[in-house]
Design a protein around this motif. Structure first.
Motif, short mmCIF file in Angstrom:
data_model
loop_
_atom_site.label_atom_id
_atom_site.label_comp_id
_atom_site.label_asym_id
_atom_site.label_seq_id
_atom_site.Cartn_x
_atom_site.Cartn_y
_atom_site.Cartn_z
N PRO A 90 -4.03 -37.54 87.90
CA PRO A 90 -3.54 -38.92 87.74
C PRO A 90 -4.00 -39.58 86.45
N LEU A 150 -1.42 -38.63 83.85
CA LEU A 150 -0.16 -39.33 84.08
C LEU A 150 -0.26 -40.80 83.66
N LEU A 151 -1.40 -41.42 83.91
CA LEU A 151 -1.59 -42.80 83.48
C LEU A 151 -1.62 -42.90 81.95
N VAL A 169 -0.09 -40.96 79.83
CA VAL A 169 1.27 -40.78 79.32
C VAL A 169 2.08 -42.06 79.50
N ARG A 170 1.93 -42.70 80.66
CA ARG A 170 2.74 -43.88 80.95
C ARG A 170 2.25 -45.12 80.23
N TRP A 171 0.97 -45.39 80.29
CA TRP A 171 0.44 -46.64 79.75
C TRP A 171 0.21 -46.60 78.25
N ARG A 203 5.84 -43.78 77.58
CA ARG A 203 6.97 -42.92 77.92
C ARG A 203 6.87 -42.57 79.39
N ALA A 222 6.06 -40.84 82.81
CA ALA A 222 4.97 -39.92 83.12
C ALA A 222 5.48 -38.49 83.31
N THR A 236 7.49 -36.85 81.57
CA THR A 236 7.74 -36.11 80.34
C THR A 236 6.60 -35.15 80.00
N SER A 249 5.47 -33.25 82.43
CA SER A 249 5.77 -32.15 83.36
C SER A 249 6.79 -31.19 82.76
N TYR A 304 -2.05 -29.72 83.26
CA TYR A 304 -1.61 -31.00 82.71
C TYR A 304 -2.53 -31.45 81.58
N TRP A 331 -1.16 -32.43 78.08
CA TRP A 331 -1.54 -33.53 77.19
C TRP A 331 -2.00 -33.04 75.82
#
Length: 359
Positions: A93, A96-97, A99-101, A105, A107, A109, A111, A179, A184
């Motif tokens: 997580p 994913l955070l 990537v998003r925050w 873009r 999250a 992307t 994957s 991940y 990343w």
């Protein structure tokens, strides 16, 4: 003759981004976002893992678990392994955070290039990895060992709960590592460099270093594994092939350890492997990679995505220049008054203009 404002055809087509360049898929991408996100992943990942260990130690002390010689709580092999796997899985997580925050873009992307995990492709890769790694792992068990004491079956009362825990947590632990390293870190380097090789080498070396410094053979095995997993990720456009390989490999390794007495207490990792084990492991990885690439040629998973379209710069259009109609000078028509230039020319047959001698 080509119009001066006409653009060549290739310039009108968007750039196709492979997986390692997905950090640039967002129109809000800036050079500092991958750098800041890497620091966030490193710091937040460590903090979350420390908090999990602290929470686990508090719960273990409250339930009366004994204290280990190093001052930590002794959970036992099954519970201790579960806590270790959860601590590693907590990085998922965090990525994913980031990537998003920070990356601004979706999250998904990280994957795959399609914006999410392709579950059917992941299941197919897992099915390919299972028989290949089962054969190589079985061959490893036939290798001679330096341990004089034979391994003893732990019994179903120990192996059953341990296997259930491993089936739930090992895929999460394996996915989290993929991940972080193939996801990343590879996309961070790919945000600056186009060649996939520049993105694959750093993550493979860091992946090996994260497992500790064991034998040179074990370290080389981990580096080559990271390179192959990264190559499969770029060639298939997502993390599914790497996750399938990693999850099945760890399930077999942890499952064999859980089947013997005190097998989960061992601190050995893949970095401590001798050359015989490394040779068999690399053979299994090579067979798996060949099978996945063959399937990828037949099923052709999506490997690229168009870059975000940027609005073209407006072409300045010059304002129309008003050119007034030419006005004849007053002397062009001496019979006209200067203020009546729009009058009709004189009629030569007018009586006023006839010869007076003919009147």
């Amino acid at each position: 003759m080509t119009h001066p404002l006409a653009a060549p055809l290739p310039a009108l087509l968007p750039e196709l981004l492979p997986y390692h360049r997905m950090a640039r898929v967002s129109p809000r991408h800036r050079w500092w976002r991958p750098v800041l996100g890497t620091g966030f992943v490193a710091v937040a990942g460590v903090l979350v893992a420390v908090l999990l260990y602290a929470l686990g130690s508090a719960l273990g002390a409250a339930r009366g678990y004994p204290e280990a010689p190093d001052g930590t709580v002794e959970f036992g092999p099954v519970s201790g392994t579960a806590l270790d796997l959860l601590a590693i899985a907590s990085a998922l997580p965090v990525v994913l955070l980031a990537v998003r925050w920070i990356g601004r873009r979706p999250a998904g992307t990280v994957s795959s290039v399609t914006g999410g995990l392709r579950w059917r492709w992941l299941g197919l890769c897992g099915l390919v990895a299972l028989p290949v790694l089962a054969v190589t792992t079985g061959a490893m068990l036939l290798l001679p060992t330096d341990d004089a004491a034979p391994s003893r079956w732990a019994g179903w009362e120990v192996f059953g709960p341990a296997l259930a825990m491993l089936v739930v947590l090992v895929p999460l632990q394996a996915a989290a590592e993929e991940y972080v390293f193939r996801g990343w870190l590879a996309q961070t380097v790919g945000a600056f460099l186009r060649s996939p090789w520049w993105a694959l080498v750093p993550q493979a070396v860091l992946f090996a270093a994260a497992h500790g410094w064991g034998t040179p053979w074990g370290f080389a095995d981990l580096v080559l594994y990271g390179m192959v997993a990264g190559l499969l990720t770029v060639r298939t456009g997502g993390l599914e092939a790497a996750i399938g390989l990693h999850a099945v490999n760890n399930l077999l390794a942890f499952g064999i350890s859980a089947a013997v007495v005190d097998g989960l207490k061992s601190d050995d990792t893949a970095a401590d492997a001798p050359w015989q084990v490394v040779a068999l492991d690399l053979a299994g990885i090579a067979l798996y990679a060949a099978a996945v690439l063959w399937l990828a040629r037949r099923r052709t998973p999506t490997r690229t995505v168009p870059a975000p379209a940027t609005a073209p710069a407006p072409v300045p259009v010059p304002a129309p220049i008003f050119v007034p109609a030419p006005v004849p000078p007053p002397w062009a028509f001496p019979d006209r008054h200067p203020r009546t230039l729009d009058a009709q020319p004189p009629d030569p047959w007018s009586p006023t203009l006839r010869d007076p001698q003919r009147n």
